[in-house]
Design a protein around this motif. Structure first.
Motif, PDB file in Angstrom:
ATOM      1  N   GLN A 232      38.043  35.208  52.587  1.00  0.00           N
ATOM      2  CA  GLN A 232      38.639  33.959  53.076  1.00  0.00           C
ATOM      3  C   GLN A 232      39.235  34.140  54.460  1.00  0.00           C
ATOM      4  OE1 GLN A 232      38.423  31.068  51.797  1.00  0.00           O
ATOM      5  NE2 GLN A 232      38.243  31.176  49.567  1.00  0.00           N
ATOM      6  N   ARG A 233      39.667  35.385  54.758  1.00  0.00           N
ATOM      7  CA  ARG A 233      40.329  35.660  56.039  1.00  0.00           C
ATOM      8  C   ARG A 233      39.383  36.239  57.090  1.00  0.00           C
ATOM      9  NH1 ARG A 233      43.758  38.342  52.316  1.00  0.00           N
ATOM     10  NH2 ARG A 233      43.126  40.344  53.206  1.00  0.00           N
ATOM     11  N   GLU A 234      38.349  36.923  56.644  1.00  0.00           N
ATOM     12  CA  GLU A 234      37.462  37.646  57.563  1.00  0.00           C
ATOM     13  C   GLU A 234      36.283  36.761  57.970  1.00  0.00           C
ATOM     14  OE1 GLU A 234      37.983  40.547  58.838  1.00  0.00           O
ATOM     15  OE2 GLU A 234      39.663  41.258  57.631  1.00  0.00           O
ATOM     16  N   HIS A 235      36.470  35.967  58.998  1.00  0.00           N
ATOM     17  CA  HIS A 235      35.421  35.032  59.401  1.00  0.00           C
ATOM     18  C   HIS A 235      34.353  35.676  60.277  1.00  0.00           C
ATOM     19  CE1 HIS A 235      37.335  31.616  57.515  1.00  0.00           C
ATOM     20  NE2 HIS A 235      38.475  31.958  58.077  1.00  0.00           N
ATOM     21  N   ALA A 236      34.493  36.966  60.562  1.00  0.00           N
ATOM     22  CA  ALA A 236      33.468  37.677  61.330  1.00  0.00           C
ATOM     23  C   ALA A 236      32.396  38.263  60.424  1.00  0.00           C
ATOM     24  CB  ALA A 236      34.098  38.787  62.172  1.00  0.00           C
ATOM     25  N   VAL A 237      32.506  38.036  59.113  1.00  0.00           N
ATOM     26  CA  VAL A 237      31.516  38.571  58.172  1.00  0.00           C
ATOM     27  C   VAL A 237      31.034  37.460  57.247  1.00  0.00           C
ATOM     28  CG1 VAL A 237      32.566  40.866  58.238  1.00  0.00           C
ATOM     29  CG2 VAL A 237      33.198  39.289  56.418  1.00  0.00           C
ATOM     30  N   TRP A 238      29.752  37.573  56.828  1.00  0.00           N
ATOM     31  CA  TRP A 238      29.198  36.633  55.846  1.00  0.00           C
ATOM     32  C   TRP A 238      29.553  37.047  54.426  1.00  0.00           C
ATOM     33  CZ3 TRP A 238      27.634  32.694  58.511  1.00  0.00           C
ATOM     34  CH2 TRP A 238      26.930  32.822  59.699  1.00  0.00           C
ATOM     35  N   GLY A 239      29.578  38.385  54.205  1.00  0.00           N
ATOM     36  CA  GLY A 239      29.826  38.877  52.856  1.00  0.00           C
ATOM     37  C   GLY A 239      30.265  40.321  52.899  1.00  0.00           C
ATOM     38  N   MET A 240      30.791  40.806  51.780  1.00  0.00           N
ATOM     39  CA  MET A 240      31.275  42.187  51.718  1.00  0.00           C
ATOM     40  C   MET A 240      31.382  42.627  50.268  1.00  0.00           C
ATOM     41  SD  MET A 240      35.389  41.805  52.453  1.00  0.00           S
ATOM     42  CE  MET A 240      35.241  40.833  53.939  1.00  0.00           C
ATOM     43  N   GLY A 241      31.393  43.954  50.084  1.00  0.00           N
ATOM     44  CA  GLY A 241      31.566  44.449  48.730  1.00  0.00           C
ATOM     45  C   GLY A 241      31.100  45.874  48.541  1.00  0.00           C
ATOM     46  N   PHE A 242      30.829  46.207  47.279  1.00  0.00           N
ATOM     47  CA  PHE A 242      30.415  47.549  46.863  1.00  0.00           C
ATOM     48  C   PHE A 242      29.031  47.470  46.248  1.00  0.00           C
ATOM     49  CE2 PHE A 242      30.317  50.560  43.171  1.00  0.00           C
ATOM     50  CZ  PHE A 242      30.113  51.722  43.912  1.00  0.00           C
ATOM     51  N   ILE A 243      28.135  48.361  46.680  1.00  0.00           N
ATOM     52  CA  ILE A 243      26.772  48.436  46.153  1.00  0.00           C
ATOM     53  C   ILE A 243      26.612  49.811  45.523  1.00  0.00           C
ATOM     54  CG2 ILE A 243      24.325  48.260  46.700  1.00  0.00           C
ATOM     55  CD1 ILE A 243      26.760  46.966  49.231  1.00  0.00           C
ATOM     56  N   ALA A 244      26.357  49.847  44.230  1.00  0.00           N
ATOM     57  CA  ALA A 244      26.415  51.099  43.482  1.00  0.00           C
ATOM     58  C   ALA A 244      25.114  51.878  43.515  1.00  0.00           C
ATOM     59  CB  ALA A 244      26.799  50.805  42.031  1.00  0.00           C
TER      60      ALA A 244
ATOM     61  N   THR B 270      40.162  43.874  39.729  1.00  0.00           N
ATOM     62  CA  THR B 270      41.049  43.836  40.901  1.00  0.00           C
ATOM     63  C   THR B 270      40.240  43.835  42.189  1.00  0.00           C
ATOM     64  OG1 THR B 270      42.775  45.024  39.688  1.00  0.00           O
ATOM     65  CG2 THR B 270      42.936  45.012  42.087  1.00  0.00           C
ATOM     66  N   LEU B 271      39.158  44.611  42.215  1.00  0.00           N
ATOM     67  CA  LEU B 271      38.304  44.651  43.399  1.00  0.00           C
ATOM     68  C   LEU B 271      37.707  43.285  43.689  1.00  0.00           C
ATOM     69  CD1 LEU B 271      36.771  46.258  45.611  1.00  0.00           C
ATOM     70  CD2 LEU B 271      34.971  46.642  43.900  1.00  0.00           C
ATOM     71  N   HIS B 272      37.217  42.598  42.667  1.00  0.00           N
ATOM     72  CA  HIS B 272      36.623  41.280  42.875  1.00  0.00           C
ATOM     73  C   HIS B 272      37.632  40.300  43.462  1.00  0.00           C
ATOM     74  CE1 HIS B 272      32.596  41.777  41.348  1.00  0.00           C
ATOM     75  NE2 HIS B 272      33.044  42.385  40.267  1.00  0.00           N
ATOM     76  N   ARG B 273      38.849  40.313  42.959  1.00  0.00           N
ATOM     77  CA  ARG B 273      39.879  39.418  43.495  1.00  0.00           C
ATOM     78  C   ARG B 273      40.160  39.751  44.961  1.00  0.00           C
ATOM     79  NH1 ARG B 273      42.271  40.265  38.405  1.00  0.00           N
ATOM     80  NH2 ARG B 273      43.695  41.817  39.297  1.00  0.00           N
ATOM     81  N   SER B 274      40.236  41.040  45.244  1.00  0.00           N
ATOM     82  CA  SER B 274      40.526  41.472  46.610  1.00  0.00           C
ATOM     83  C   SER B 274      39.409  41.078  47.572  1.00  0.00           C
ATOM     84  CB  SER B 274      40.719  42.996  46.629  1.00  0.00           C
ATOM     85  OG  SER B 274      40.855  43.464  47.947  1.00  0.00           O
ATOM     86  N   LEU B 275      38.160  41.236  47.151  1.00  0.00           N
ATOM     87  CA  LEU B 275      37.029  40.875  48.014  1.00  0.00           C
ATOM     88  C   LEU B 275      37.031  39.378  48.322  1.00  0.00           C
ATOM     89  CD1 LEU B 275      34.197  43.005  46.364  1.00  0.00           C
ATOM     90  CD2 LEU B 275      35.236  43.391  48.608  1.00  0.00           C
ATOM     91  N   ALA B 276      37.269  38.571  47.301  1.00  0.00           N
ATOM     92  CA  ALA B 276      37.286  37.121  47.498  1.00  0.00           C
ATOM     93  C   ALA B 276      38.403  36.716  48.459  1.00  0.00           C
ATOM     94  CB  ALA B 276      37.440  36.418  46.156  1.00  0.00           C
ATOM     95  N   GLU B 277      39.578  37.331  48.304  1.00  0.00           N
ATOM     96  CA  GLU B 277      40.698  36.998  49.176  1.00  0.00           C
ATOM     97  C   GLU B 277      40.452  37.453  50.608  1.00  0.00           C
ATOM     98  OE1 GLU B 277      43.950  38.873  47.228  1.00  0.00           O
ATOM     99  OE2 GLU B 277      44.030  37.407  45.575  1.00  0.00           O
ATOM    100  N   ARG B 278      39.899  38.655  50.766  1.00  0.00           N
ATOM    101  CA  ARG B 278      39.621  39.175  52.103  1.00  0.00           C
ATOM    102  C   ARG B 278      38.614  38.283  52.832  1.00  0.00           C
ATOM    103  NH1 ARG B 278      41.116  44.421  53.328  1.00  0.00           N
ATOM    104  NH2 ARG B 278      41.910  45.685  51.583  1.00  0.00           N
TER     105      ARG B 278
END
Length: 250
Positions: free
Chosen positions: A59-71, A49-57
């Motif tokens: 698409q909308r967040e053009h002020a960022v190159w990338g985002m996510g969780f680093i364990a 679910t997190l991966h789907r959410s990150l990919a969708e976000r």
């Protein structure tokens, strides 16, 4: 410096302009925590679910190159390193996969990077850069992170690689309210934005801005830390004279 100083007002407005970045990271952190199984070991499968959410976000967040969780080490599937990170390249969004083999010469060792270490040490909001992210996006970026913690255990960080030009644009909208020369400086003394050609983005000041008299060429008229929590400051300069009052260093 007084509470109602011009620098303080600019610092508060500048913080508000960037607050959505950390609201976004807070949402990512909450999603990570919702992925935690009640008793089983956390695995890659729990992050669907997190991966789907990150990919969708992204698409909308053009002020960022990338985002996510680093364990943190061994939090996910017993792996020493793990990233659930999505990245945008033009209009294409894809999961970023890096080399985590510690025996490899080009291993991506995020465990030693400041944006990870500062959050691990308890800094609630980190903003590292600007720098060229040669190992990830290959872009000029600022990496923003917050710690992800469950029951007192550090699980890793929620992060985003910010488009420096977008951060500068938001800050410039605030700095242009000032009649005097004003600049935003990070904890490494690097310029993030300025409403004057006296400083350029990425240059490093000789010292952190501090209030002083006109007799001191490195001093400023007014300085205030941004309430954002990253340690960035807004400084208002004395009027320029024949002396270069704050010559940047490379």
């Amino acid at each position: 410096m007084t509470t109602g100083s011009p620098a303080r007002r600019l610092a508060e407005d500048a913080s508000r302009s960037l607050e959505p970045i950390y609201e976004l990271l807070g949402q990512i952190a909450d999603e990570v925590l919702r992925c935690l199984p009640p008793r089983a070991t956390l695995s890659e499968a729990h992050f669907s679910t997190l991966h789907r959410s990150l990919a969708e976000r992204l698409q909308r967040e053009h002020a960022v190159w990338g985002m996510g969780f680093i364990a943190a080490p061994f939090v996910v599937d017993g792996l020493e390193r793990y990233m659930a990170w999505w990245q945008r390249n033009n209009d294409r969004v894809a999961r970023l996969r890096l080399n985590f083999d510690p025996t490899s010469i080009d291993v991506y060792d995020y465990l030693q990077m400041d944006w990870y270490q500062l959050a691990k040490r308890g800094q609630a909001r980190v903003a590292y850069g600007p720098y060229v992210d040669y190992s990830g996006s290959d872009m000029y970026t600022i990496t923003a992170t917050i710690p992800v913690v469950a029951d007192g255990t550090f699980l890793g960080v929620a992060g985003a690689d910010l488009v420096v030009g977008e951060v500068e644009r938001k800050l410039l909208e605030v700095l242009r309210q000032a009649d005097e020369d004003a600049v935003v400086v990070n904890t490494e003394r690097r310029v993030i934005a300025a409403n004057t050609p006296r400083w350029f983005v990425g240059s490093r000041l000789p010292a952190m801005p501090a209030v002083g008299s006109t007799a001191d060429p490195s001093s400023f008229r007014d300085v205030a830390e941004m309430p954002l929590g990253t340690g960035w400051v807004v400084a208002i300069a004395w009027p320029e004279n024949d002396t270069d009052r704050s010559r940047p260093q490379a």
